[in-house]
Structure formats: structure tokens, C-alpha cells
Design a protein around this motif. Structure first.
Motif, PDB file in Angstrom:
ATOM      1  N   TYR A 126      -6.791  13.220   5.961  1.00 27.00           N
ATOM      2  CA  TYR A 126      -5.571  12.942   5.201  1.00 27.00           C
ATOM      3  C   TYR A 126      -5.863  12.761   3.725  1.00 27.00           C
ATOM      4  CZ  TYR A 126      -3.752  11.724   9.855  1.00 27.00           C
ATOM      5  OH  TYR A 126      -3.373  11.738  11.163  1.00 27.00           O
ATOM      6  N   ARG A 127      -5.058  13.358   2.889  1.00 24.76           N
ATOM      7  CA  ARG A 127      -5.195  13.149   1.452  1.00 24.76           C
ATOM      8  C   ARG A 127      -4.470  11.867   1.053  1.00 24.76           C
ATOM      9  NH1 ARG A 127      -6.135  16.004  -3.230  1.00 24.76           N
ATOM     10  NH2 ARG A 127      -4.942  15.374  -5.071  1.00 24.76           N
ATOM     11  N   ILE A 128      -5.090  11.061   0.180  1.00 30.07           N
ATOM     12  CA  ILE A 128      -4.400   9.906  -0.399  1.00 30.07           C
ATOM     13  C   ILE A 128      -3.613  10.421  -1.605  1.00 30.07           C
ATOM     14  CG2 ILE A 128      -4.613   7.601  -1.400  1.00 30.07           C
ATOM     15  CD1 ILE A 128      -7.401   7.414  -0.082  1.00 30.07           C
ATOM     16  N   TYR A 129      -2.321  10.621  -1.408  1.00 32.27           N
ATOM     17  CA  TYR A 129      -1.489  11.160  -2.485  1.00 32.27           C
ATOM     18  C   TYR A 129      -1.264  10.155  -3.602  1.00 32.27           C
ATOM     19  CZ  TYR A 129      -0.230  15.508  -0.200  1.00 32.27           C
ATOM     20  OH  TYR A 129      -0.265  16.762   0.340  1.00 32.27           O
ATOM     21  N   MET A 130      -1.105   8.908  -3.206  1.00 33.38           N
ATOM     22  CA  MET A 130      -0.876   7.860  -4.209  1.00 33.38           C
ATOM     23  C   MET A 130      -1.050   6.502  -3.554  1.00 33.38           C
ATOM     24  SD  MET A 130       3.305   7.988  -4.538  1.00 33.38           S
ATOM     25  CE  MET A 130       3.763   6.275  -4.655  1.00 33.38           C
ATOM     26  N   MET A 131      -1.054   5.467  -4.403  1.00 33.01           N
ATOM     27  CA  MET A 131      -1.081   4.091  -3.896  1.00 33.01           C
ATOM     28  C   MET A 131       0.065   3.341  -4.541  1.00 33.01           C
ATOM     29  SD  MET A 131      -5.158   3.460  -3.977  1.00 33.01           S
ATOM     30  CE  MET A 131      -5.171   2.188  -2.755  1.00 33.01           C
ATOM     31  N   GLY A 132       0.601   2.376  -3.811  1.00 32.40           N
ATOM     32  CA  GLY A 132       1.719   1.600  -4.344  1.00 32.40           C
ATOM     33  C   GLY A 132       2.329   0.773  -3.250  1.00 32.40           C
ATOM     34  N   PHE A 133       3.473   0.164  -3.530  1.00 28.39           N
ATOM     35  CA  PHE A 133       4.228  -0.645  -2.567  1.00 28.39           C
ATOM     36  C   PHE A 133       3.538  -1.982  -2.307  1.00 28.39           C
ATOM     37  CE2 PHE A 133       4.903  -1.387   2.190  1.00 28.39           C
ATOM     38  CZ  PHE A 133       6.047  -2.143   2.010  1.00 28.39           C
ATOM     39  N   LEU A 134       2.332  -1.966  -1.795  1.00 35.20           N
ATOM     40  CA  LEU A 134       1.534  -3.176  -1.589  1.00 35.20           C
ATOM     41  C   LEU A 134       0.173  -2.907  -2.218  1.00 35.20           C
ATOM     42  CD1 LEU A 134       2.197  -3.812   2.235  1.00 35.20           C
ATOM     43  CD2 LEU A 134       3.124  -5.138   0.335  1.00 35.20           C
ATOM     44  N   PRO A 135      -0.609  -3.965  -2.532  1.00 30.70           N
ATOM     45  CA  PRO A 135      -1.938  -3.715  -3.108  1.00 30.70           C
ATOM     46  C   PRO A 135      -2.807  -2.941  -2.116  1.00 30.70           C
ATOM     47  CG  PRO A 135      -1.698  -6.021  -2.442  1.00 30.70           C
ATOM     48  CD  PRO A 135      -0.334  -5.401  -2.354  1.00 30.70           C
TER      49      PRO A 135
ATOM     50  N   THR B  26      -3.226  -5.687 -16.670  1.00 31.01           N
ATOM     51  CA  THR B  26      -3.202  -4.273 -17.039  1.00 31.01           C
ATOM     52  C   THR B  26      -4.299  -3.524 -16.302  1.00 31.01           C
ATOM     53  OG1 THR B  26      -2.481  -4.942 -19.230  1.00 31.01           O
ATOM     54  CG2 THR B  26      -3.239  -2.692 -19.028  1.00 31.01           C
ATOM     55  N   GLY B  27      -4.006  -2.328 -15.847  1.00 35.52           N
ATOM     56  CA  GLY B  27      -5.054  -1.448 -15.331  1.00 35.52           C
ATOM     57  C   GLY B  27      -5.149  -1.370 -13.821  1.00 35.52           C
ATOM     58  N   TYR B  28      -4.296  -2.099 -13.092  1.00 34.13           N
ATOM     59  CA  TYR B  28      -4.408  -2.101 -11.630  1.00 34.13           C
ATOM     60  C   TYR B  28      -3.171  -1.549 -10.924  1.00 34.13           C
ATOM     61  CZ  TYR B  28      -8.558  -4.768 -12.586  1.00 34.13           C
ATOM     62  OH  TYR B  28      -9.785  -5.146 -13.063  1.00 34.13           O
ATOM     63  N   MET B  29      -2.221  -1.056 -11.725  1.00 30.18           N
ATOM     64  CA  MET B  29      -0.990  -0.554 -11.117  1.00 30.18           C
ATOM     65  C   MET B  29      -1.254   0.653 -10.237  1.00 30.18           C
ATOM     66  SD  MET B  29       2.375  -0.823 -13.458  1.00 30.18           S
ATOM     67  CE  MET B  29       1.747  -1.393 -15.007  1.00 30.18           C
ATOM     68  N   LYS B  30      -2.276   1.436 -10.575  1.00 27.46           N
ATOM     69  CA  LYS B  30      -2.570   2.627  -9.781  1.00 27.46           C
ATOM     70  C   LYS B  30      -3.083   2.262  -8.384  1.00 27.46           C
ATOM     71  CE  LYS B  30      -7.014   3.467 -12.060  1.00 27.46           C
ATOM     72  NZ  LYS B  30      -6.753   2.781 -13.335  1.00 27.46           N
ATOM     73  N   TYR B  31      -3.448   0.992  -8.195  1.00 24.59           N
ATOM     74  CA  TYR B  31      -3.868   0.527  -6.869  1.00 24.59           C
ATOM     75  C   TYR B  31      -2.757  -0.239  -6.147  1.00 24.59           C
ATOM     76  CZ  TYR B  31      -8.474   1.452  -8.861  1.00 24.59           C
ATOM     77  OH  TYR B  31      -9.556   2.020  -9.455  1.00 24.59           O
ATOM     78  N   GLY B  32      -1.591  -0.303  -6.762  1.00 22.94           N
ATOM     79  CA  GLY B  32      -0.485  -1.025  -6.137  1.00 22.94           C
ATOM     80  C   GLY B  32      -0.420  -2.492  -6.545  1.00 22.94           C
ATOM     81  N   ILE B  33      -1.215  -2.885  -7.551  1.00 26.69           N
ATOM     82  CA  ILE B  33      -1.188  -4.268  -8.021  1.00 26.69           C
ATOM     83  C   ILE B  33      -0.404  -4.319  -9.334  1.00 26.69           C
ATOM     84  CG2 ILE B  33      -2.584  -6.214  -8.830  1.00 26.69           C
ATOM     85  CD1 ILE B  33      -4.815  -5.142  -6.958  1.00 26.69           C
ATOM     86  N   GLY B  34       0.727  -4.994  -9.288  1.00 26.08           N
ATOM     87  CA  GLY B  34       1.655  -4.990 -10.417  1.00 26.08           C
ATOM     88  C   GLY B  34       1.183  -5.831 -11.583  1.00 26.08           C
ATOM     89  N   GLU B  35       1.955  -5.757 -12.710  1.00 22.80           N
ATOM     90  CA  GLU B  35       1.522  -6.411 -13.932  1.00 22.80           C
ATOM     91  C   GLU B  35       1.799  -7.923 -13.943  1.00 22.80           C
ATOM     92  OE1 GLU B  35       3.695  -4.617 -17.272  1.00 22.80           O
ATOM     93  OE2 GLU B  35       5.045  -3.749 -15.827  1.00 22.80           O
ATOM     94  N   SER B  36       2.870  -8.364 -13.275  1.00 28.37           N
ATOM     95  CA  SER B  36       3.273  -9.781 -13.328  1.00 28.37           C
ATOM     96  C   SER B  36       3.393 -10.235 -14.784  1.00 28.37           C
ATOM     97  CB  SER B  36       2.322 -10.690 -12.551  1.00 28.37           C
ATOM     98  OG  SER B  36       2.158 -10.183 -11.249  1.00 28.37           O
ATOM     99  N   GLY B  37       3.007 -11.481 -15.077  1.00 31.61           N
ATOM    100  CA  GLY B  37       3.126 -11.990 -16.438  1.00 31.61           C
ATOM    101  C   GLY B  37       4.487 -12.629 -16.660  1.00 31.61           C
ATOM    102  N   VAL B  38       4.654 -13.179 -17.867  1.00 29.04           N
ATOM    103  CA  VAL B  38       5.914 -13.866 -18.175  1.00 29.04           C
ATOM    104  C   VAL B  38       7.093 -12.897 -18.153  1.00 29.04           C
ATOM    105  CG1 VAL B  38       4.876 -15.707 -19.514  1.00 29.04           C
ATOM    106  CG2 VAL B  38       5.508 -13.559 -20.646  1.00 29.04           C
ATOM    107  N   MET B  39       8.270 -13.422 -17.835  1.00 29.71           N
ATOM    108  CA  MET B  39       9.494 -12.622 -17.872  1.00 29.71           C
ATOM    109  C   MET B  39       9.975 -12.484 -19.327  1.00 29.71           C
ATOM    110  SD  MET B  39      10.777 -11.703 -14.800  1.00 29.71           S
ATOM    111  CE  MET B  39      12.536 -11.992 -14.550  1.00 29.71           C
ATOM    112  N   ASP B  40       9.888 -13.582 -20.086  1.00 36.68           N
ATOM    113  CA  ASP B  40      10.410 -13.616 -21.458  1.00 36.68           C
ATOM    114  C   ASP B  40       9.236 -13.686 -22.440  1.00 36.68           C
ATOM    115  OD1 ASP B  40      11.384 -14.329 -23.945  1.00 36.68           O
ATOM    116  OD2 ASP B  40      12.693 -15.929 -23.204  1.00 36.68           O
TER     117      ASP B  40
END
Lengths: 238, 321
Positions: A126-135, B26-40
Motif C-alpha cells: 500500500y502506498r502512504i498517500y498522505m498523513m493527517g486526521f490523527l498524529p 511548526t513542522g509536524y503538520m505533515k505527520y498529522g500533528i497540528g500547530e496548536s498555540g494561542v487562539m489570540d
């Protein structure tokens, strides 16, 4: 080939490719990401997905106009995914029983035996097309049509970490305990997400995954190695 | 060698949603880990400035109701953002002003009278460990802040060492920033796209002319809005792609959600527009019931690279090129 470049606010750009899910289009996304992955161009972070690349930039260092030109210059055009070397992560999986409580029910629905479902699920790379939704959640492509299965009407409130499931035409692994509607067919002893590990995320988008059926005894052995952080992840090349 | 003094504060009452936040991850969104941080970001920057902190120090963010905190060490504090009737012991304190507090004293805050989120900065910053480049709490990923979770009664948080030099304290104490007076009707600027072509002419008109109301279901993930439904060409499902802080997603029911600090990294709803960074603090402070209007703006007015280019081409034209 890039089909559209548009602003996502005043600090990010969305680059879209052909509007379809396949390896070639997805390979274009990663080709563009790679060509832009160098310091000094004002790009802060990139999020590759099935058919688009989201590019965050520092507005003090660059801007929409300048980056758009840079992106156009780096348009990968058509990419052939066929010749590329595949890095395949081997993912041990204990199928059925308590670890995959929907497998028994799926045999009636799919008119296939358990061992047939396991064979079809574990023979594909399987190809990993992307990551997201959960860590560490991987969006995998290439699930055999014979084992496509609709999501549960009422999602489970808690799916345990490591669960391997099928949701429609997709398959994947729950990296952390989470509510979800996928049909559970097995469990992997590997941790796709471990915030205490040096590399918190096990795999990378653009790489490949292959499931390998294991016995309960093997599962327990691997899990204890994983817990002790002595497990060495196995890769094969295809 | 002198023992390092352990500076700390104790959360006596956390309230419904109190977290440690900084500028974000910063830098972890591609792994599904969001930025979080302050809202304002505006109130956050102000709070750190007031107590002489570096601009990326961690602070406390309280939503709708403020906490009760006991300081175990002398320090400067500042409260910015929403007005939650902050007081030291029983003496009210002003927002937007550094206050000297002494070991044993207690900060008490109540329900928000104006605005939605208050920021409490302490000189030296909240000194929780840096995880993946940030001290921000990411509840979904169980990382950052204090044990990766919202704060509870009884939690003890370490405070870092003050950055300012002796003698600077008086100057900090003398400074006062005018507190924000949050309106119940706000206008936020948006840049259209990236998927605005998925909506009908009527849909775009609704979005840019109707007034929307902030729903009580709003949180750090997103500000949900009620009002005129936004019509799409063929539904709002797209092949999942990346999301930014400020993306205006339209659900299949036609309702807008502005995705905020704790947004998912990717999503499958079309995004009609994005709120510009400078106006995100207005949404961060919008309480349920607040009226929101979206005003269209253009990327060109925010593009410094274009400005530079225009200036250069102007220069060349001036030389008769």
C-alpha cells in the motif's frame, strides 16, 4: 501537472494537481515538495496530501507573487511512479479474534473466508498517500476491491491503538485510541505514534506499507520489544 | 554553588478550559500533528511584552471563565484579552498592565464579561518542557503543555527565570496598554479560495453579505457559525487536503466553520475562503452569539514580494528602461 495555485490566506498557498487519487498524481505532489525543500526560500512548512500541496511561508521573507513563480518553475509535470524505488515498511498484524472483532462478521458480508480476507489484505503493497486526521494516521491506497466494506452505521466510541481496519475503499491503522467507524480486522504491535520515542511518527508519506500476518505469540514478543524500544522496524524494497 | 530556586505557581481552580500555550508548533503538520498555540496572537504578544518576556514564552489561556492561581514565587504577571474581573486577593487589577505579585498571593478571575479568552503571562514564562519545538498543549496528540492535557485543580507549573535586567522592572510596571473593548459584532477580512469555485454565485453572495452568529459549539478547533446556508455546485466533499488556521470550511449542510488553533491538519470539506492572520484574534475573542460579517479582501494587499517587485519595476521605469 499543476492545475491551480491559490492563496490559503496571507501566509499559505495551496497547489492543486489533477483531481484524482492515483500514484502518479500523488508522486507529483511529493516531487514538488522535494524540489522546494531547501532553506532560504521563505517556506516554513509543507503539507502534502492526495493531490495537493499546502505551503506555509513567512510573509517577512517571501510573498504570494514570488512563491507562485517559484512553484511554476518547479512544476514536476507528469511523473512516472512506476520506476521509482519503493521503501516498504513491514507491519506485523494479528488478524481476527479479539484483535479484529469485525473479521468474523465480514466473512458473510464479503462471501470470503477469514483466511481469504487476510490473504487479500496482506498481499498488497500500500502506498502512504498522505498523513493527517490523527498524529501518524496513514491514508493508504490500493485496497483490493473484493474486501471493500462500508463503515459502521454507528461509530465505536473507542477504537484501541494499533487497530487495523477497513473503511469503504480504505484501510489503515489507528495510531492512538480514538472514536471511529472502520471495520476492525486486526491489530499491529507497532506504535505508529509514540510521543516519547525519538521519531514520534513511525512512517512517512510517499513510502509504502505491507501487512504481515503474525501469531498471537509473535504479536506479544514484538509488542514487548516495541514497549522496551528495542524493536527494529523492518523495511523491504520493491 | 547556590541552589537554583524553583519558581512555580499552583492552579487552585482551573475552570472549564485552561491550557499552556505559546506561538504554536511548526513542522509536524505533515505527520498529522497540528500547530496548536494561542487562539489570540495579539493578546498573547501583548501579555509577554508587558512582563518583559521573549515573544515566544508560554502563557496560560483561559476560555470563558478564568482560573484561581496561587503564586509560589515573586514575579510580574499581566492579564490580557477577555475581561474576567481579575483580582489579586480582593483588589481588582487592570488588563494590559504588569502587576507585581508576591509569593503566596492569589490571582482570582471570574466569568468573561467581554471577549472570550484571557491570557495570563508570568515573567520568565511557564517553563514546561519543549516538545517538538513548542510548549503548546496539543490535547489530541497528548503532547506539550502540562502532561499534554488541559490543566486541573492542584497542578503545579514551573516558572522560568526572568529575562529582564534589574532596574527594568519599574519601567515595565509603569507601562499600560489600553485594554481591548470587544464588540458583539465583528467584521473579519477573508481572501477567497482555495476552493471557492465549488460554490454557486448565490453561495458566494450569501457568504459575503449575510451576518453569521457564533454557535455555542465553538471551541479551540473551530468557530462554528449559524446563518444563511452557503450553496455549493455539487456538494462540499473534496479529496482531503491541508488546512490552515483561518480556513473557512463549508460543511455538507452549508454551514461555515472557521478552523482555529487546534484544527485538524487535513480535511475533506471545500474551503470557500481564509480569514487573514491579522483578524483571527477577533474570532478568537468572539463569544457564542457574536455576529460575524466576512469582508472580501485580496492577497495583493498582503503581498510584500509584490510590493518589492512593484517598487523595483517603478525604479526601472523611472530610469527610462
Amino acid at each position: 501537472m499543476i492545475s491551480a495555485i491559490s492563496p490559503s490566506g496571507d501566509r499559505a498557498i495551496t497547489v492543486e494537481f489533477e483531481n484524482e487519487i492515483n500514484e502518479e498524481v500523488n508522486a507529483e505532489v511529493y516531487a514538488l515538495q522535494e524540489s522546494l525543500d531547501y532553506p532560504g526560500n521563505g517556506i516554513v512548512e509543507m503539507v502534502p496530501t492526495f493531490r495537493s500541496l499546502l505551503i506555509f511561508y513567512d510573509p517577512q521573507l517571501t510573498g504570494y507573487h514570488r512563491l507562485t513563480k517559484l512553484i511554476r518553475m518547479n512544476d514536476p509535470g507528469r511523473v512516472s511512479a512506476a520506476n521509482a524505488k519503493k521503501k516498504v515498511l513491514i507491519v506485523p498484524c494479528l488478524y481476527g479474534g479479539e484483535s479484529g472483532e469485525d473479521l468474523a462478521g465480514l466473512t458473510r458480508e464479503l462471501q470470503l473466508s477469514e483466511s481469504e480476507i487476510i490473504r487479500l489484505h496482506s498481499e498488497t503493497t500500500y502506498r502512504i498517500y498522505m498523513m493527517g486526521f490523527l498524529p501518524g494516521f496513514v491514508y493508504l491506497g490500493g485496497l483490493n476491491k473484493k474486501i471493500w466494506a462500508p463503515r459502521l452505521k454507528t461509530p465505536r466510541t473507542l477504537i484501541p491503538e494499533g487497530s487495523v481496519g477497513i473503511g469503504g475503499n480504505q484501510t489503515g491503522v489507528y495510531p492512538i485510541g480514538s472514536p471511529g467507524g472502520w471495520r476492525l480486522i486486526g491489530r499491529t504491535p507497532l506504535k505508529f505514534y509514540d510521543p516519547d520515542r525519538k521519531n514520534a511518527i513511525l512512517c512517512k508519506a510517499g513510502e509504502y506499507i505491507k501487512f504481515q500476518p503474525v501469531s498471537e505469540r509473535e504479536y506479544i514478543k514484538i509488542r514487548s520489544d516495541v514497549e522496551a524500544d528495542t524493536w527494529k522496524t523492518e523495511y523491504s524494497e520493491a | 554553588m547556590e541552589d537554583r530556586i524553583f519558581r512555580s505557581l499552583t492552579i487552585l481552580r482551573a475552570g472549564p478550559m485552561l491550557t499552556v500555550q505559546d506561538r504554536g508548533r511548526t513542522g509536524y503538520m505533515k505527520y498529522g500533528i497540528g500547530e496548536s498555540g494561542v487562539m489570540d496572537h495579539k493578546s498573547y504578544a501583548e501579555a509577554n511584552r508587558l512582563v518583559g518576556n521573549k515573544d515566544n514564552e508560554a502563557v496560560l489561556e483561559a476560555t470563558l471563565m478564568g482560573p484561581k492561581i496561587q503564586f509560589e514565587s515573586d514575579c510580574l504577571i499581566a492579564v490580557t484579552g477577555a475581561d474576567m474581573d481579575a483580582a489579586i486577593e480582593s483588589a481588582p487589577i487592570e488588563r494590559g498592565k504588569a502587576i507585581k505579585v508576591y509569593a503566596g498571593q492569589t490571582l482570582i478571575m471570574g466569568f468573561a464579561k467581554k471577549g472570550c479568552r484571557a491570557y495570563i503571562a508570568v515573567s520568565g514564562g511557564i517553563d514546561v518542557p519543549v516538545v517538538m519545538g513548542s510548549r503548546s498543549t496539543n490535547i489530541k496528540c497528548h503532547i506539550g503543555g502540562y502532561e499534554g492535557r488541559a490543566l486541573k485543580d492542584g497542578d503545579v507549573l514551573p516558572i522560568g527565570n526572568e529575562n529582564y535586567i534589574a532596574g527594568e522592572e519599574e519601567k515595565l510596571l509603569a507601562h499600560h496598554e489600553a485594554p481591548e473593548d470587544y464588540s458583539e459584532e465583528i467584521q473579519v477580512r477573508v481572501i477567497m479560495g482555495p476552493q471557492d469555485s465549488r460554490f454557486t454565485g448565490n453561495g458566494i453572495v450569501s457568504f459575503l453579505t449575510e451576518t453569521y452568529t457564533v454557535s455555542p459549539q465553538s471551541d479551540r478547533m473551530g468557530i462554528r457559525l449559524d446563518g444563511q446556508k452557503i450553496e455549493s455546485e455539487n456538494g462540499t466533499d473534496i479529496i482531503s487536503d491541508g488546512i490552515v488556521f483561518g480556513s473557512v470550511q463549508i460543511t455538507s449542510d452549508g454551514d461555515p466553520i472557521v478552523l482555529m488553533a487546534d484544527h485538524q491538519t487535513t480535511g475533506g470539506y471545500a474551503k470557500i475562503a481564509t480569514v487573514v492572520y491579522e483578524d483571527l484574534h477577533l474570532l478568537a475573542q468572539a463569544r457564542p452569539g457574536c455576529k460575524v460579517k466576512f469582508i472580501r479582501t485580496d492577497i495583493k494587499s498582503f503581498d510584500s514580494s509584490r510590493g518589492l517587485l512593484n517598487r523595483l519595476s517603478h525604479l526601472f521605469r523611472g530610469k527610462g528602461a
